[in-house]
Write a protein that holds these residues in place. Structure first.
Motif, PDB file in Angstrom:
ATOM      1  N   ALA A 223       0.898  -1.040   0.075  1.00  0.00           N
ATOM      2  CA  ALA A 223      -0.061   0.005  -0.108  1.00  0.00           C
ATOM      3  C   ALA A 223       0.658   1.248   0.035  1.00  0.00           C
ATOM      4  O   ALA A 223       0.593   2.205  -0.907  1.00  0.00           O
ATOM      5  CB  ALA A 223      -0.961   0.020   1.133  1.00  0.00           C
ATOM      6  N   ALA A 224       1.856   1.213   0.774  1.00  0.00           N
ATOM      7  CA  ALA A 224       2.999   2.550   0.698  1.00  0.00           C
ATOM      8  C   ALA A 224       3.799   2.431  -0.410  1.00  0.00           C
ATOM      9  O   ALA A 224       3.601   3.537  -1.057  1.00  0.00           O
ATOM     10  CB  ALA A 224       3.850   2.160   2.003  1.00  0.00           C
TER      11      ALA A 224
ATOM     12  N   TRP B 179       2.251   1.653  -3.479  1.00  0.00           N
ATOM     13  CA  TRP B 179       1.309   2.115  -4.322  1.00  0.00           C
ATOM     14  C   TRP B 179       1.007   3.720  -4.384  1.00  0.00           C
ATOM     15  O   TRP B 179       0.682   4.239  -5.101  1.00  0.00           O
ATOM     16  CB  TRP B 179      -0.128   1.406  -4.211  1.00  0.00           C
ATOM     17  N   ARG B 180       0.859   4.211  -3.048  1.00  0.00           N
ATOM     18  CA  ARG B 180       0.738   5.455  -2.747  1.00  0.00           C
ATOM     19  C   ARG B 180       1.729   6.544  -3.164  1.00  0.00           C
ATOM     20  O   ARG B 180       1.631   7.481  -3.687  1.00  0.00           O
ATOM     21  CB  ARG B 180       0.532   5.755  -1.251  1.00  0.00           C
ATOM     22  N   LYS B 181       3.230   5.851  -3.085  1.00  0.00           N
ATOM     23  CA  LYS B 181       4.126   6.637  -3.634  1.00  0.00           C
ATOM     24  C   LYS B 181       4.506   6.689  -5.075  1.00  0.00           C
ATOM     25  O   LYS B 181       4.544   7.707  -5.579  1.00  0.00           O
ATOM     26  CB  LYS B 181       5.506   6.108  -2.985  1.00  0.00           C
TER      27      LYS B 181
ATOM     28  N   GLN C 195       2.083   5.502  -7.526  1.00  0.00           N
ATOM     29  CA  GLN C 195       0.637   5.734  -8.111  1.00  0.00           C
ATOM     30  C   GLN C 195       0.626   4.888  -9.540  1.00  0.00           C
ATOM     31  O   GLN C 195       0.488   5.311 -10.755  1.00  0.00           O
ATOM     32  CB  GLN C 195       0.324   7.177  -8.432  1.00  0.00           C
TER      33      GLN C 195
ATOM     34  N   LEU D  63      -5.380   0.670   1.542  1.00  0.00           N
ATOM     35  CA  LEU D  63      -5.828   1.570   0.314  1.00  0.00           C
ATOM     36  C   LEU D  63      -6.815   2.544   0.408  1.00  0.00           C
ATOM     37  O   LEU D  63      -7.075   3.481  -0.263  1.00  0.00           O
ATOM     38  CB  LEU D  63      -5.500   1.016  -1.060  1.00  0.00           C
ATOM     39  N   GLU D  64      -7.750   1.875   1.223  1.00  0.00           N
ATOM     40  CA  GLU D  64      -9.215   2.632   1.148  1.00  0.00           C
ATOM     41  C   GLU D  64      -9.939   2.398  -0.096  1.00  0.00           C
ATOM     42  O   GLU D  64     -10.718   3.269  -0.358  1.00  0.00           O
ATOM     43  CB  GLU D  64      -8.991   4.104   1.729  1.00  0.00           C
TER      44      GLU D  64
ATOM     45  N   CYS E 217      -8.890  -3.786  -3.961  1.00  0.00           N
ATOM     46  CA  CYS E 217      -7.774  -4.262  -4.945  1.00  0.00           C
ATOM     47  C   CYS E 217      -8.647  -5.517  -5.531  1.00  0.00           C
ATOM     48  O   CYS E 217      -9.692  -6.034  -5.154  1.00  0.00           O
ATOM     49  CB  CYS E 217      -6.674  -4.701  -4.136  1.00  0.00           C
TER      50      CYS E 217
ATOM     51  N   LEU F 234      -7.637   5.169 -10.930  1.00  0.00           N
ATOM     52  CA  LEU F 234      -6.802   4.743  -9.956  1.00  0.00           C
ATOM     53  C   LEU F 234      -5.946   3.376 -10.560  1.00  0.00           C
ATOM     54  O   LEU F 234      -6.593   2.726 -11.154  1.00  0.00           O
ATOM     55  CB  LEU F 234      -7.458   4.261  -8.847  1.00  0.00           C
TER      56      LEU F 234
END
Length: 120
Positions: free
Chosen positions: A12-13, A15-17, A19, A43-44, A47, A88
């Motif tokens: 998740a970290a 993915w957030r970094k 994108q 991820l809120e 998936c 997304l």
């Protein structure tokens, strides 16, 4: 088992970094659903789970459900590609057994897709 517990928050970290789409490949199918639920939390958003192909001895309904789920994941990946990355980025969790099976090409998916509309 500590690595499995860390895979969801680390993925998740990442993915957030970045994108960018992420494919998480696990060794055991029973771990896929657990990691997917953990990722949903971190991820809120949902998936994708790319299931393995059912055995020949599995029930027809189970085989159909898994085939439908596999096609939905492939369709989601294709939509992301066609949107030119405006959606997304997807996160897909699967096993090595699942990705070893043949899947239809993007062209074949396009050819087999039918659009249904309701007229008013």
């Amino acid at each position: 088992m500590a690595w499995r517990g860390a895979s969801a928050p680390l993925s998740a970290a990442t993915w957030r970094k970045t994108q960018r789409p992420i494919l998480i490949v696990l060794s055991q199918h029973q771990d896929v659903e657990t990691v997917a639920r953990d990722l949903d939390f971190f991820l809120e958003h949902n998936c994708e789970v790319f299931p393995p192909v059912a055995d020949e001895i599995a029930e027809d309904a189970l085989q159909q459900m898994e085939t439908i789920q596999r096609l939905q994941v492939l369709s989601r990946l294709q939509r992301y590609r066609e949107s030119r990355h405006r959606e997304l980025p997807p996160v897909v969790v699967t096993t090595i057994q699942a990705i070893m099976h043949h899947v239809p090409s993007p062209e074949q998916l396009d050819h087999d897709r039918r659009n249904v509309s309701v007229w008013q």
